[in-house]
Every structure is written in structure tokens, then in C-alpha cells.
Motif scaffolding. Structure first.
Motif, short mmCIF file in Angstrom:
data_model
loop_
_atom_site.label_atom_id
_atom_site.label_comp_id
_atom_site.label_asym_id
_atom_site.label_seq_id
_atom_site.Cartn_x
_atom_site.Cartn_y
_atom_site.Cartn_z
N LEU A 190 0.82 -1.21 0.00
CA LEU A 190 0.00 0.00 0.00
C LEU A 190 0.85 1.26 0.00
CD1 LEU A 190 -2.57 -1.03 2.77
CD2 LEU A 190 -2.68 -1.48 0.31
N ALA A 191 0.25 2.33 -0.52
CA ALA A 191 0.87 3.65 -0.44
C ALA A 191 0.16 4.53 0.58
CB ALA A 191 0.84 4.32 -1.81
N GLN A 192 -1.15 4.31 0.71
CA GLN A 192 -1.94 5.23 1.53
C GLN A 192 -3.28 4.60 1.84
OE1 GLN A 192 -2.05 7.72 3.42
NE2 GLN A 192 -2.76 9.60 2.45
N VAL A 193 -3.81 4.89 3.01
CA VAL A 193 -5.18 4.51 3.36
C VAL A 193 -5.85 5.73 3.99
CG1 VAL A 193 -6.64 3.06 4.84
CG2 VAL A 193 -4.61 2.07 3.75
N VAL A 194 -7.04 6.05 3.54
CA VAL A 194 -7.88 7.04 4.22
C VAL A 194 -9.15 6.30 4.63
CG1 VAL A 194 -9.21 9.18 3.98
CG2 VAL A 194 -6.91 9.02 2.99
N PRO A 195 -9.35 6.13 5.93
CA PRO A 195 -10.43 5.25 6.39
C PRO A 195 -11.84 5.76 6.12
CG PRO A 195 -8.78 5.58 8.12
CD PRO A 195 -8.48 6.56 7.04
N CYS A 196 -12.01 7.06 5.95
CA CYS A 196 -13.36 7.58 5.67
C CYS A 196 -13.22 8.84 4.83
CB CYS A 196 -14.11 7.88 6.97
SG CYS A 196 -15.80 8.46 6.67
N THR A 197 -13.63 8.74 3.57
CA THR A 197 -13.52 9.89 2.67
C THR A 197 -14.77 9.98 1.81
OG1 THR A 197 -12.28 10.83 0.81
CG2 THR A 197 -12.22 8.44 1.03
N GLU A 198 -15.10 11.21 1.41
CA GLU A 198 -16.20 11.43 0.47
C GLU A 198 -15.66 11.84 -0.90
OE1 GLU A 198 -19.73 13.59 2.07
OE2 GLU A 198 -18.44 13.82 3.84
N ALA A 199 -14.32 11.73 -1.07
CA ALA A 199 -13.69 12.25 -2.28
C ALA A 199 -13.26 11.17 -3.26
CB ALA A 199 -12.47 13.09 -1.89
N GLY A 218 -20.81 8.08 -1.51
CA GLY A 218 -20.95 7.86 -0.07
C GLY A 218 -19.64 8.03 0.67
N HIS A 219 -19.61 7.53 1.88
CA HIS A 219 -18.38 7.51 2.66
C HIS A 219 -17.64 6.22 2.34
CE1 HIS A 219 -20.82 10.40 4.96
NE2 HIS A 219 -19.66 10.93 5.30
N ARG A 220 -16.33 6.36 2.01
CA ARG A 220 -15.61 5.18 1.54
C ARG A 220 -14.28 5.02 2.26
NH1 ARG A 220 -18.72 3.43 -2.30
NH2 ARG A 220 -17.34 1.66 -2.68
N PHE A 221 -13.88 3.78 2.38
CA PHE A 221 -12.57 3.40 2.91
C PHE A 221 -11.65 3.29 1.70
CE2 PHE A 221 -9.43 0.30 4.39
CZ PHE A 221 -9.22 0.64 5.71
N ALA A 225 -16.76 0.98 8.82
CA ALA A 225 -18.19 0.88 8.51
C ALA A 225 -19.01 1.05 9.78
CB ALA A 225 -18.48 -0.46 7.86
N ALA A 226 -18.58 0.40 10.87
CA ALA A 226 -19.34 0.45 12.12
C ALA A 226 -19.26 1.82 12.77
CB ALA A 226 -18.82 -0.62 13.08
N GLU A 227 -18.09 2.44 12.70
CA GLU A 227 -17.89 3.69 13.45
C GLU A 227 -18.19 4.95 12.63
OE1 GLU A 227 -13.83 3.37 14.79
OE2 GLU A 227 -14.27 1.52 15.90
N ASP A 228 -17.96 4.89 11.32
CA ASP A 228 -18.08 6.10 10.50
C ASP A 228 -19.12 6.00 9.39
OD1 ASP A 228 -15.93 7.27 11.94
OD2 ASP A 228 -14.50 6.17 10.70
N GLY A 229 -19.85 4.89 9.34
CA GLY A 229 -20.87 4.75 8.32
C GLY A 229 -20.32 4.57 6.92
#
Ligand code: SF4
Length: 216
Positions: A15-24, A28-31, A72-76
């Protein structure tokens, strides 16, 4: 030649990067997961630091799936987005992850520099399995002389959106919303994601505390 499928727990991704909750990075909200390494060289690629295969860090699919489940559980979060880098260059791990997060009810979106036809023609079992577990595919190389004027999250107008399941629609009004650029200050480092991010690419840093192994 027989193809031995890698069990999800054994599969790994660099991996290079993870953003656990983004709308970009999709509906919806995505991991969002940026994989490290891409065999393509699109002029104007806005993630040049993600092109070498030897960079980034490695983690297991199990660990990533658990992290996405927590998001998913914490940030929808409603699904994962795989981008990079080139997800198809790590098709075995990507397919195992897609298979696993779908059992959690999460959707799967993939950005690939290869076209759907090229992926299918490769006849690579891992690539085909990834497609089988993908709800949304955005395909094709980034062409900087064809900037996308309307569709949100899409880099250039040649790139197509494929709804491979009935979970999303290509005519979803969210595709025509305003693009989003997200900036985060995490652990003293500023990260940028979303489109267009090229103007801020010099600010890009991988925040250390987004690595799963450093969150426990
Ligand atoms: S496919 Fe994506 S990551 Fe690879 S060179 Fe093209 S724009 Fe960059």
C-alpha cells in the motif's frame, strides 16, 4: 495451468496510503486504499510517488478488511475504493480483499488504468475474480489533455464508469456533484486526497498513523 487461489487471510497488499473515511473517492463515505506500484506511465499522473513497486508498506488482507469493517461500524462507510497505483497489478490481494469486505456488506469500487476489455482479455484468474467482486469500475488511463468536465471523481473524459452489479447506477446524480478535495492534518503531516489534487501534490505525505500496524 491450475491456479491456486490465495485464501484471504494469507493474501497481502503493498500500500501507499489509506484514508479510512472519505467522500472524495466515490459514492458515499468510503474506505480508500491506494496500492503501491503501477506498470503504466500516464503523463501527468498525480500520484507519481505511487508508481514504483518497491515503495509503500505491506499488510495482510485480513487486517485491511477488519479495519474497513471498523470504519463501517464507526463512520458509516458504505464501501471500499481501490486505486493507486494500479489495483490490477496486485490482483490476487485485491480480489481477496474485495471478496472479504463484501461478506461484511461493503461495496467495492476500483479505479484501473486498464480498460474493462483489457482486464477481461488478460484471462488472469485473479483479475477476473476482482471484477466478479467489484460493484463499480472506473477504467482507462489518465489522459491529461482530456480533462473530465462534468463527472465527479473522474480524471479524464476517456475513463468510463461500469456498474458491474445493481448496487450503483451510472446515472446516479452523485456522479455530477462538485468534486471534493480533502486535506487532513494527521500526526503533524498534511495529506491531500480527492480531485483535482495535482495542485496540492507537493503537500502529500503518508500519515504514519494510518498504517494498520500502528493503530493498535
Ligand atoms: S494508471 Fe493511474 S497510477 Fe498508473 S500512471 Fe496512470 S494515472 Fe498514474
Amino acid at each position: 495451468m491450475d491456479h491456486e487461489r490465495v485464501a484471504s487471510g494469507e493474501a497481502r497488499l503493498r500500500l501507499a496510503q489509506v484514508v479510512p473515511c472519505t467522500e472524495a473517492e466515490g459514492p458515499g463515505h468510503r474506505f480508500a486504499i491506494w496500492v503501491q506500484g503501477c506498470p503504466l506511465r500516464c503523463p501527468g499522473c498525480c500520484n507519481p510517488e505511487m508508481l514504483p513497486f518497491e515503495g509503500g508498506w505491506e499488510t495482510t488482507v485480513d487486517e485491511l478488511a477488519k479495519w474497513a469493517g471498523r470504519a463501517a461500524a464507526e463512520d458509516g462507510v458504505e464501501g471500499i475504493t481501490l486505486l493507486g497505483g494500479e489495483p490490477l497489478a496486485q490482483a490476487a490481494g485485491a480480489a481477496a480483499l474485495a471478496r472479504q469486505v463484501r461478506t461484511l456488506g461493503l461495496s467495492v469500487m476500483v479505479f484501473s488504468g486498464f480498460t474493462l476489455e483489457e482486464i477481461r482479455a488478460s484471462a488472469d484468474p485473479d483479475a477476473l475474480e476482482l471484477l466478479a467482486h467489484t460493484d463499480l469500475l472506473v477504467d482507462g488511463p489518465y489522459l491529461r489533455d482530456q480533462p473530465e468536465p462534468r463527472r465527479r471523481w473522474i480524471g479524464s473524459s476517456n475513463q468510463r464508469i461500469h456498474a458491474l452489479t445493481d448496487r450503483y447506477r451510472v446515472d446516479d446524480p452523485r456522479w455530477s456533484g462538485q468534486n471534493t478535495l480533502e486535506l487532513r492534518l494527521v500526526g503533524g503531516e498534511l495529506t491531500v486526497n480527492g480531485f483535482p489534487a495535482s495542485s496540492a501534490v507537493g503537500l502529500w505525505r503518508r500519515p504514519r498513523d494510518t498504517r494498520p500496524s500502528e493503530r493498535s
